[in-house]
Design a protein around this motif. Structure first.
Motif, PDB file in Angstrom:
ATOM      1  N   ALA A  84      10.937  -2.448  -1.018  1.00  0.00           N
ATOM      2  CA  ALA A  84      11.824  -2.505   0.151  1.00  0.00           C
ATOM      3  C   ALA A  84      12.138  -1.120   0.686  1.00  0.00           C
ATOM      4  O   ALA A  84      12.456  -0.958   1.864  1.00  0.00           O
ATOM      5  N   LYS A  85      12.037  -0.091  -0.170  1.00  0.00           N
ATOM      6  CA  LYS A  85      12.341   1.274   0.250  1.00  0.00           C
ATOM      7  C   LYS A  85      11.122   2.003   0.819  1.00  0.00           C
ATOM      8  O   LYS A  85      11.245   3.151   1.263  1.00  0.00           O
ATOM      9  N   ALA A  86       9.967   1.357   0.777  1.00  0.00           N
ATOM     10  CA  ALA A  86       8.755   2.000   1.298  1.00  0.00           C
ATOM     11  C   ALA A  86       8.867   2.190   2.808  1.00  0.00           C
ATOM     12  O   ALA A  86       9.614   1.490   3.494  1.00  0.00           O
ATOM     13  N   SER A  87       8.122   3.136   3.327  1.00  0.00           N
ATOM     14  CA  SER A  87       8.142   3.403   4.762  1.00  0.00           C
ATOM     15  C   SER A  87       7.220   2.464   5.508  1.00  0.00           C
ATOM     16  O   SER A  87       6.344   1.804   4.910  1.00  0.00           O
ATOM     17  N   LEU A  88       7.395   2.414   6.811  1.00  0.00           N
ATOM     18  CA  LEU A  88       6.508   1.624   7.663  1.00  0.00           C
ATOM     19  C   LEU A  88       5.065   2.087   7.503  1.00  0.00           C
ATOM     20  O   LEU A  88       4.142   1.270   7.436  1.00  0.00           O
ATOM     21  N   ASP A  90       3.670   3.425   4.871  1.00  0.00           N
ATOM     22  CA  ASP A  90       3.141   2.929   3.594  1.00  0.00           C
ATOM     23  C   ASP A  90       2.737   1.465   3.714  1.00  0.00           C
ATOM     24  O   ASP A  90       1.690   1.043   3.194  1.00  0.00           O
ATOM     25  N   ALA A  91       3.568   0.667   4.383  1.00  0.00           N
ATOM     26  CA  ALA A  91       3.276  -0.758   4.550  1.00  0.00           C
ATOM     27  C   ALA A  91       2.028  -0.964   5.399  1.00  0.00           C
ATOM     28  O   ALA A  91       1.195  -1.828   5.105  1.00  0.00           O
ATOM     29  N   LEU A  92       1.876  -0.178   6.446  1.00  0.00           N
ATOM     30  CA  LEU A  92       0.695  -0.296   7.296  1.00  0.00           C
ATOM     31  C   LEU A  92      -0.572   0.058   6.524  1.00  0.00           C
ATOM     32  O   LEU A  92      -1.603  -0.613   6.656  1.00  0.00           O
ATOM     33  N   LYS A  93      -0.488   1.117   5.711  1.00  0.00           N
ATOM     34  CA  LYS A  93      -1.651   1.508   4.906  1.00  0.00           C
ATOM     35  C   LYS A  93      -2.016   0.418   3.912  1.00  0.00           C
ATOM     36  O   LYS A  93      -3.184   0.097   3.722  1.00  0.00           O
TER      37      LYS A  93
END
Length: 311
Positions: A84-88, A90-93
């Protein structure tokens, strides 16, 4: 930084591997979710996506065995999860690497806390791009304003120095300068007031701009003194350009009672010498301007040639 927690759907549809597919579909429909997370002892073990459903439904409908199918036999196993603390970013990658359109979101204890979908990430990315575009536009506006004289709407001293520095790196480019100075302007300000003086400067710069060629640039050099930069021209062409500016100002017929000429006028000195550095060229134009101011005013003088314009 935009985090996954800001974008995720807080509670997703989650099911057990042994639950029947009909029950799973009913849950997804009731929750209006396009996917379901399969949990086993609170651990994410799979995803049931629209793609999985279409594939299995096609097979099961042919065999008339839909009621016998459980969630575990339909799911895509071992999906990638994101904190939940990951960045946008990171999520896109992760979405690109795993080719997942839906990603379970885990909290600090690795428990499921939500879902983030491709649509969520795309919308957030669009917002980021919009903000970047606004910032770029704002920075461009600030940059333009920092290079423009706020009163006259022409280039300021900083813009002049930038453009002359650019010319310094173009040794083959021919150009000329003209220093323009309003005649007896201090007396004008003293007689009519500084507000009237500002309005006169605005009218003067506006009239001169109307007579500029495409590649000419006008700057406020200081006070009532302007600098006219003329590209691709020689000394004679510069004299003609400066004289057009002189005539444009005289033709405004701005009353100037303290002036012997009765109207506001300007004098100019022009210089064009490819062999001179910029500082020397400005100094040459300044000397020519001084000659014009001390030999009658309302005239244009070439650097090195003491010839005046007709009044």
């Amino acid at each position: 930084m935009i985090t996954v927690q800001e974008l995720m759907t807080p509670v997703g549809t989650f099911v057990a591997p042994e639950q029947g597919l009909c029950e799973v579909l009913a849950l997804m429909q009731r929750n209006r979710h396009s996917c379901a997370v399969v949990l086993q002892e609170r651990e994410v073990v799979g995803l049931i996506t629209e793609r999985d459903l279409v594939s299995v439904l096609a097979r099961m409908l042919e065999a008339d065995a839909l009621s016998q199918v459980c969630a575990g036999s339909v799911m895509s196993p071992n999906p990638r999860c994101v904190s939940a603390k990951a960045s946008l970013l990171d999520a896109l990658k992760l979405a690109r690497e795993s080719e997942q359109r839906q990603i379970p979101v885990l909290g600090e204890d690795n428990a499921l806390v939500g879902m983030i979908t491709q649509t969520d990430m795309t919308q957030a990315y669009i917002q980021v791009l919009e903000r970047q575009s606004e910032l770029i536009s704002a920075n461009r506006t600030l940059k333009m304003e920092s290079l423009q004289d706020s009163l006259l709407g022409i280039g300021n001293r900083r813009a002049m120095e930038r453009d002359l520095e650019t010319l310094r790196h173009q040794p083959g480019r021919q150009y000329a300068l003209a220093l323009l100075d309003l005649d007896w302007f201090k007396k004008y300000n003293d007689y009519y007031g500084h507000l009237a003086g500002d309005r006169a400067l605005q009218r003067v710069s506006g009239a001169i701009k109307l007579h500029l060629r495409q590649h000419d640039s006008l700057y406020r050099y200081g006070g009532e003194e302007l600098l006219l930069l003329m590209l691709d021209t020689d000394l004679e062409g510069a004299w003609q350009g400066a004289n057009r500016a002189r005539e444009a100002v005289q033709n405004l017929h701005i009353e100037h009672a303290p002036s012997p000429l009765g109207v506001l006028t300007l004098s100019a000195g022009v210089a064009s010498d490819p062999g001179q550095d910029l500082e020397s060229l400005i100094a040459s134009a300044d000397r020519a301007l001084y000659y014009a101011k001390t030999h009658g005013h309302n005239r244009v003088v070439r650097s090195g040639v003491k010839e005046t314009a007709p009044c």
